[in-house]
Design an enzyme around this catalytic site. Structure first.
Site, PDB file in Angstrom:
ATOM      1  CD  GLU A 215      -2.897  -0.286  -0.208  1.00  0.00           C
ATOM      2  OE1 GLU A 215      -3.339  -1.211  -0.903  1.00  0.00           O
ATOM      3  OE2 GLU A 215      -2.985   0.913  -0.536  1.00  0.00           O
TER       4      GLU A 215
HETATM    5  C1  LIG Z   1       2.541  -9.678   0.123  1.00  0.00           C
HETATM    6  C2  LIG Z   1       2.360  -8.518  -0.802  1.00  0.00           C
HETATM    7  C3  LIG Z   1       1.088  -8.126  -1.171  1.00  0.00           C
HETATM    8  C4  LIG Z   1       0.910  -7.068  -2.077  1.00  0.00           C
HETATM    9  N1  LIG Z   1      -0.356  -6.747  -2.512  1.00  0.00           N
HETATM   10  C5  LIG Z   1      -0.482  -5.881  -3.556  1.00  0.00           C
HETATM   11  C6  LIG Z   1      -1.754  -5.701  -4.201  1.00  0.00           C
HETATM   12  O1  LIG Z   1      -2.767  -6.263  -3.801  1.00  0.00           O
HETATM   13  N2  LIG Z   1      -1.802  -4.881  -5.282  1.00  0.00           N
HETATM   14  C7  LIG Z   1      -0.701  -4.237  -5.765  1.00  0.00           C
HETATM   15  O2  LIG Z   1      -0.817  -3.524  -6.749  1.00  0.00           O
HETATM   16  N3  LIG Z   1       0.513  -4.373  -5.163  1.00  0.00           N
HETATM   17  C8  LIG Z   1       0.639  -5.186  -4.074  1.00  0.00           C
HETATM   18  N4  LIG Z   1       1.862  -5.362  -3.490  1.00  0.00           N
HETATM   19  C9  LIG Z   1       2.994  -4.600  -3.969  1.00  0.00           C
HETATM   20  C10 LIG Z   1       3.429  -3.514  -2.995  1.00  0.00           C
HETATM   21  O3  LIG Z   1       2.458  -2.514  -2.911  1.00  0.00           O
HETATM   22  C11 LIG Z   1       4.808  -3.016  -3.462  1.00  0.00           C
HETATM   23  O4  LIG Z   1       5.735  -4.052  -3.186  1.00  0.00           O
HETATM   24  C12 LIG Z   1       5.221  -1.726  -2.786  1.00  0.00           C
HETATM   25  O5  LIG Z   1       4.393  -0.674  -3.202  1.00  0.00           O
HETATM   26  C13 LIG Z   1       6.669  -1.348  -3.076  1.00  0.00           C
HETATM   27  O6  LIG Z   1       6.993  -1.489  -4.417  1.00  0.00           O
HETATM   28  P1  LIG Z   1       8.304  -2.326  -4.829  1.00  0.00           P
HETATM   29  O7  LIG Z   1       8.235  -3.631  -4.140  1.00  0.00           O
HETATM   30  O8  LIG Z   1       8.406  -2.348  -6.303  1.00  0.00           O
HETATM   31  O9  LIG Z   1       9.502  -1.531  -4.211  1.00  0.00           O
HETATM   32  P2  LIG Z   1      10.293  -0.213  -4.866  1.00  0.00           P
HETATM   33  O10 LIG Z   1       9.285   0.683  -5.407  1.00  0.00           O
HETATM   34  O11 LIG Z   1      11.299  -0.795  -5.796  1.00  0.00           O
HETATM   35  O12 LIG Z   1      10.948   0.365  -3.596  1.00  0.00           O
HETATM   36  C14 LIG Z   1      12.138  -0.178  -2.989  1.00  0.00           C
HETATM   37  C15 LIG Z   1      12.580   0.783  -1.881  1.00  0.00           C
HETATM   38  O13 LIG Z   1      12.869   2.060  -2.452  1.00  0.00           O
HETATM   39  C16 LIG Z   1      12.119   3.064  -1.794  1.00  0.00           C
HETATM   40  N5  LIG Z   1      11.747   4.083  -2.783  1.00  0.00           N
HETATM   41  C17 LIG Z   1      11.155   3.902  -3.978  1.00  0.00           C
HETATM   42  N6  LIG Z   1      10.967   5.094  -4.579  1.00  0.00           N
HETATM   43  C18 LIG Z   1      11.435   6.034  -3.753  1.00  0.00           C
HETATM   44  C19 LIG Z   1      11.510   7.449  -3.806  1.00  0.00           C
HETATM   45  N7  LIG Z   1      11.028   8.159  -4.822  1.00  0.00           N
HETATM   46  N8  LIG Z   1      12.047   8.096  -2.751  1.00  0.00           N
HETATM   47  C20 LIG Z   1      12.531   7.430  -1.680  1.00  0.00           C
HETATM   48  N9  LIG Z   1      12.485   6.087  -1.582  1.00  0.00           N
HETATM   49  C21 LIG Z   1      11.947   5.394  -2.611  1.00  0.00           C
HETATM   50  C22 LIG Z   1      10.914   2.365  -1.206  1.00  0.00           C
HETATM   51  O14 LIG Z   1      10.374   3.061  -0.093  1.00  0.00           O
HETATM   52  C23 LIG Z   1      11.509   1.024  -0.815  1.00  0.00           C
HETATM   53  O15 LIG Z   1      12.131   1.145   0.441  1.00  0.00           O
HETATM   54  C24 LIG Z   1       2.041  -6.382  -2.558  1.00  0.00           C
HETATM   55  C25 LIG Z   1       3.326  -6.755  -2.153  1.00  0.00           C
HETATM   56  C26 LIG Z   1       3.493  -7.822  -1.314  1.00  0.00           C
HETATM   57  C27 LIG Z   1       4.903  -8.255  -0.955  1.00  0.00           C
END
Ligand SMILES: Cc1cc2nc3c(=O)[nH]c(=O)nc-3n(C[C@H](O)[C@H](O)[C@H](O)COP(=O)(O)OP(=O)(O)OC[C@H]3O[C@@H](n4cnc5c(N)ncnc54)[C@H](O)[C@@H]3O)c2cc1C
Length: 592
Positions: free
Chosen positions: A442
């Site tokens: 989220e």
């Molecule tokens: C069990 C589970 C359930 C989920 N359910 C859903 C769902 O129902 N629907 C859905 O769409 N998604 C879902 N997700 C996805 C989840 O919302 C994302 O994993 C999350 O938003 C982070 O995206 P990412 O994993 O690509 O990390 P990234 O976006 O790659 O981020 C990696 C790190 O970089 C940081 N970061 C990224 N951009 C910036 C910035 N501009 N400034 C500073 N820091 C930054 C982040 O805070 C994080 O610490 C789920 C994930 C899991 C593991």
């Protein structure tokens, strides 16, 4: 293993004594025929039974068994189907839903208590129904009347569930770069193609149909977030009479193996020209999706609270039962070789930390839920505008802080249990594994901090924050026990905000560097306000009816614990927020 018992007395106290929600309901035309204290209490009692007797018993076996994927079909753990049926028959999917489409129309303040109970009982199970309620909010606010009439009633009844499909393998926090494509079929529908990952409840065996809300881009869409549209894509297409038609061209390619919430299916979803319908306007999909995301963000904060409450209950039961060492002041129980853990100062410190943060967290999430209720039900436009501003400001704080505290509390609970918290038997290690995701999905807590400081504070020059700080100052009287301490931190927060705003005008990295510490500092002030309000309500209740004196006196002691031992954390967070960007960018990539 401690059984879960819903903290009903606390919930009622927060709703009626701290925030006087029942008085507000009676003043709002849309609610005064629907809900009063008696009805709300009856709903809470039923919710407590459902959480304790139906949902909680599934938590451990659901974790052990997990979900199974077989050729695109997903099987949930044993018992989930029956529990989901009971959940749906009780009308819980539509508790806060729009009555025009079969929802019960209950206020969010009440639904928030239900959410907490369900999340304490089992985070993994509760994810399935929670996404449907959020999807209905987005559909209700942005979709055509036809889509509303077709899709909302079966989601409220639990016959169908919902999902939100945002994330792609290369696009998580940065949704502007998604690649899922939508083509206009020219008949009012669209063909959507792309792969979404990590989709909670993307496929399962609990409901007849699954309604996906999917972000995608039309071919001529502008680059970035302004080119995203939102589509409703059903697993089974729906005939004009509401019956299910042919299967849509979408499938679940796999489910993830993961750290926790094993009972919740986290799915790779493939959309192969799947038929979907536009929700809201073309290229305004992110705004429409935010209706769902803001709801889910409050819900995820409450997930953190739910886990934290369960951790407290288990740790307290253990500390009463487990005997180790003697009390430093005197042996308490001379008939046994050792005293219960509860005699030790350090154990009491850990339990009181959890108790103080949980009770403030419950009050805080209820306060934010109340802003959503005011924004929805109050007949007064000015009141609605202010409540909308406060809800916008505080949603990222609830999401991030309650989940950060959620993990902390589950780990502190583990510490109270010692080695028994690390092994499987007591269920505490599952709680730690399960709650961890709440800080990540989220929108990560880092992204929540950017939302708070960048969008909700910087973009309006602190106007929303000003509303909050005015309310804190106005409601704090000089004679209140903690007034001086609280008002001092409010002044410091205001100065901190002004300095960060001015730093960020000179240094584009300032907001990103300060965000997380700033959010933490703001949250500790909000919790201070909550404790001041709880303490005043307890004193008032004690003076007016005199019942439950020991329980009410405990509120005052816990308030003192918060102000002396926990609020000081504000100062370290504020100092870190002010540290600037110098060192963060002083190292070259090679020096890391
Ligand atoms: C069990 C589970 C359930 C989920 N359910 C859903 C769902 O129902 N629907 C859905 O769409 N998604 C879902 N997700 C996805 C989840 O919302 C994302 O994993 C999350 O938003 C982070 O995206 P990412 O994993 O690509 O990390 P990234 O976006 O790659 O981020 C990696 C790190 O970089 C940081 N970061 C990224 N951009 C910036 C910035 N501009 N400034 C500073 N820091 C930054 C982040 O805070 C994080 O610490 C789920 C994930 C899991 C593991």
């Amino acid at each position: 293993m401690a059984d879960y018992q819903a903290p009903l007395r606390d919930m009622r106290f927060v709703m009626y004594d701290v925030f006087r929600a029942d008085e507000q309901w009676s003043l709002w035309p849309a609610l005064n025929q629907t809900i009063d204290r008696e009805t709300a209490d009856a709903i809470l009692e039923e919710a407590a039974k459902l959480a304790a007797k139906t949902i909680a018993p599934l938590n451990r076996p659901g974790d052990e068994q997990g979900c199974q994927w077989d050729n695109g079909e997903v099987t949930t753990p044993a018992g989930y189907k029956e529990a989901y049926r009971l959940f749906s028959e009780g009308g819980w999917n539509g508790l806060g839903g729009n009555p025009d489409y079969g929802g019960m129309g209950m206020p969010k303040v009440l639904a928030a208590q239900f959410d907490e109970m369900a999340c304490s009982a089992s985070l993994a199970f509760t994810l399935y129904p929670s996404l449907g309620a959020g999807a209905c909010l987005a559909i209700d606010a942005h979709a055509s009347d036809d889509l509303k009439a077709t899709y909302m009633p079966p989601i409220y009844s639990g016959q169908w569930t919902g999902t939100m499909c945002l994330t792609e393998s290369h696009a998580g926090s940065d949704l502007g770069i998604i690649r899922t494509k939508a083509l206009d079929n020219g008949d009012g529908s669209y063909a959507i193609t792309g792969t979404k990952i990590f989709i909670t409840g993307g496929e399962h065996d609990l409901s007849e149909n699954i309604i996906h809300l999917v972000l995608a881009k039309l071919p001529d869409a502008p680059a970035g977030p302004k080119g995203i549209s939102l589509f409703l894509i059903p697993k089974f297409l729906v005939n004009p009479d509401g019956s299910l038609g042919e299967r849509n061209t979408l499938s679940c390619g796999a489910i993830e193996k993961k750290m926790g919430i094993h009972g919740s299916a986290t799915c790779v979803m493939n959309f192969d020209g799947a038929k979907g319908y536009l929700v809201g306007e073309v290229n305004k999909g992110l705004n429409a999706m935010f209706t769902m995301m803001n709801y889910e963000r409050l819900h995820v904060g409450i997930q953190g609270l739910g886990a934290s409450e369960m951790s407290y209950q288990r740790a307290l039961a253990y500390a009463r039962d487990r005997r180790q060492g003697r009390s430093a002041s005197s042996a308490q129980q001379t008939d046994t070789a050792a005293d219960p853990l509860l005699v030790h100062g350090d154990i009491r410190r850990m339990l009181l930390n959890m108790k103080a943060l949980n009770e403030a967290g419950r009050a805080f999430s209820t306060y934010v839920a109340m802003q959503l209720d005011i924004a929805k039900f109050s007949p007064d436009q000015q009141e609605r505008d202010k409540a909308n501003a406060l809800a916008a400001l505080l949603t990222p704080v609830v999401k991030a802080f309650l989940t950060d505290i959620g993990l902390d509390s589950c780990i502190v609970g583990q510490q109270v249990l010692g080695g028994h918290g690390y092994i499987r038997e007591w269920g505490q290690e599952q709680l730690v594994r399960d709650v961890r995701i709440t800080q990540i999905y989220e929108g990560t807590n880092g992204i929540q901090a950017l939302d708070l400081l960048g969008r909700k504070i910087f973009q309006n020059d602190g106007a929303y924050l000003g509303l909050l700080l005015n309310d804190i100052r106005r409601s704090t009287k000089p004679e209140d026990e903690f007034a001086e301490t609280l008002l001092n931190t409010v002044d410091q927060l205001e100065k901190l905000t002004a300095r960060l705003l001015s730093q960020s005008r000179r240094d584009p990295d300032a907001i990103n560097a300060a965000g997380v510490d700033y959010l933490t500092a703001l949250a500790y002030v909000c919790y201070g306000w909550m404790w001041l309000s709880i303490s005043k309500a307890a004193a008032h209740k004690l003076a007016s009816c005199g019942s439950d004196p020991a329980w009410l006196a405990a509120k005052q002691v816990t308030a003192r614990h918060y102000f002396t031992r926990l609020l000081p954390r504000f100062h370290s967070a504020a100092a870190a927020a002010l540290a600037g960007t110098g060192e963060l960018f002083a190292l070259s990539e090679d020096q890391f």
